[in-house]
Write an enzyme that holds these catalytic residues in place. Structure first.
Site, PDB file in Angstrom:
ATOM      1  N   SER A 191       0.703  -0.525   0.331  1.00 39.50           N
ATOM      2  CA  SER A 191      -0.122  -0.429  -0.400  1.00 39.50           C
ATOM      3  C   SER A 191       0.743   0.988   0.111  1.00 39.50           C
ATOM      4  O   SER A 191       2.062   1.470   0.075  1.00 39.50           O
ATOM      5  CB  SER A 191      -0.958  -0.211   1.091  1.00 39.50           C
ATOM      6  OG  SER A 191      -1.194   1.071   1.376  1.00 39.50           O
TER       7      SER A 191
ATOM      8  N   TYR B 241      -2.421  -0.141   9.828  1.00 42.25           N
ATOM      9  CA  TYR B 241      -2.590  -0.890   8.645  1.00 42.25           C
ATOM     10  C   TYR B 241      -1.094  -0.539   8.086  1.00 42.25           C
ATOM     11  O   TYR B 241      -1.019  -1.789   6.897  1.00 42.25           O
ATOM     12  CB  TYR B 241      -3.448  -0.122   7.614  1.00 42.25           C
ATOM     13  CG  TYR B 241      -4.077  -0.506   6.506  1.00 42.25           C
ATOM     14  CD1 TYR B 241      -3.661  -1.655   6.093  1.00 42.25           C
ATOM     15  CD2 TYR B 241      -3.690   0.015   5.270  1.00 42.25           C
ATOM     16  CE1 TYR B 241      -4.707  -2.186   4.828  1.00 42.25           C
ATOM     17  CE2 TYR B 241      -3.652  -0.190   4.109  1.00 42.25           C
ATOM     18  CZ  TYR B 241      -4.317  -0.852   3.781  1.00 42.25           C
ATOM     19  OH  TYR B 241      -4.263  -1.517   2.474  1.00 42.25           O
TER      20      TYR B 241
END
Length: 343
Positions: A136, A161
């Site tokens: 990501s 995350y």
């Protein structure tokens, strides 16, 4: 830029197959005549109906096998590798969302860390041609140097995350080093499009419009120093992944592991993005649309800008995402109004 085309004789194992990117990639592979094995736990992080609708479309193809299950179940993952002997793995299963990770950390460790470890272990015991996995843009944290390059320092994540995605990159590198697993990590930059994730801003804003609710914009109303996002249309993401599938890293003497940014490399101010969304909704509905806006401070874990350098991707597969924000959002709003029967 001498990449090999897609090999339809291979077996492709897609985790998170009922998810946004997983669905579109599986669809593209099936349309190319490939055998696809998909796994998804069909969790209720967002509207489960959307996941089932995606899945229903995939299951109409006889080359698609679906298993409802969780990659955090090591025995299940191992048994599926033994049964199907997949050649190429694309790990897209993950608990997504930056803000959600602050409230629900357990599920991120379970899915993003343990689940990915199980995939790596399966690749170790049942050798594969190529493992691709979702990282990501969030790994760049509050990086102020733009555009973000794969060689940038990424040891200061600002959300759990992001930490789990960084850990995936480290784990993959280690397994590539120890067991010669060809692996490619894909740092996605704000993916959007039809049948997308309802937790993403563009989708949530549209939902709030039809619920007659105001939208919250986390930039303090500061238009000069607005948030920037590198919005990447789903078709560009899938094209990039497809081109990488048959092109694993593996230079002599090097660890067969590479990281690639997949982004539009054309960041937009959040307010410009919102104005474009208003315009596209106006086109879809045939009337003027304007959101009711409420400005709030930036949330913990959010970053001020995401901006991808895609030079490495271009060098590897001769491809650069190119869909404009206007074109991509128009396709989304047209789909949304039809799917939810909005007028």
């Amino acid at each position: 830029m001498n990449y090999k085309p897609l090999d339809s004789s291979k077996v492709y194992f897609i985790t998170g197959a009922a998810g946004f990117i997983g669905y579109y990639l599986s669809k593209r592979l099936l349309e190319s005549g490939c055998k696809v094995v998909g796994i998804d736990n069909l969790n209720e992080y967002y509207d489960i109906k959307l996941k089932y609708d995606r899945l229903h479309q995939l299951e109409s193809n006889e080359n698609f096998d679906f298993i409802k299950g969780d990659i955090s179940d090591k025995e299940l993952v191992s048994s599926l590798f033994e049964q199907y002997k997949p050649n190429i793995i694309v790990n897209l299963a993950a608990q997504a969302g930056v803000r959600y990770s602050i409230e629900n950390p357990d599920v991120y460790i379970q899915s993003n860390v343990i689940g990915f470890y199980n995939i790596l272990e399966a690749c170790r015991h049942y050798p594969v041609d190529h493992l691709l996995y979702a990282s990501s843009s969030s790994v760049y944290g509050a990086n102020k140097k733009v555009p973000f390059e794969e060689t940038d320092f990424v040891d200061n994540p600002v959300s759990l995350y992001a930490s789990t995605k960084k850990s995936n990159e480290l784990m993959a590198h280690t397994y590539s080093h120890l067991y010669k697993i060809p692996a490619s990590g894909l740092r996605f930059f704000t993916v959007y499009g039809p049948m997308g994730r309802p937790d993403m801003a563009y989708f949530g804003f549209t939902n709030k419009l039809f619920a007659d609710e105001e939208i919250k914009i986390f930039n303090n109303g500061d238009f000069e120093n607005d948030l920037y996002r590198d919005f990447t249309y789903i078709d560009d993401i899938v094209e990039g992944i497809q081109r990488l599938l048959s092109n694993p890293p593996g230079e002599t003497g090097e660890v067969p592991h590479k990281i690639f940014n997949i982004g539009n490399s054309k960041p937009e101010k959040l307010m410009v993005f919102i104005e474009s969304l208003e315009k596209c909704l106006s086109n879809s509905l045939g009337r003027t649309i304007e959101f009711r806006k409420k400005f709030e401070p930036i949330k913990p874990g959010d970053v001020p800008a995401t901006y991808a350098s895609t030079k490495l991707l271009e060098q590897a597969i001769d491809f650069k995402p190119k869909t404009s924000i206007e074109e991509g959002l128009q396709k989304f709003t047209d789909w949304y109004c039809e799917y939810y029967r909005r007028t």
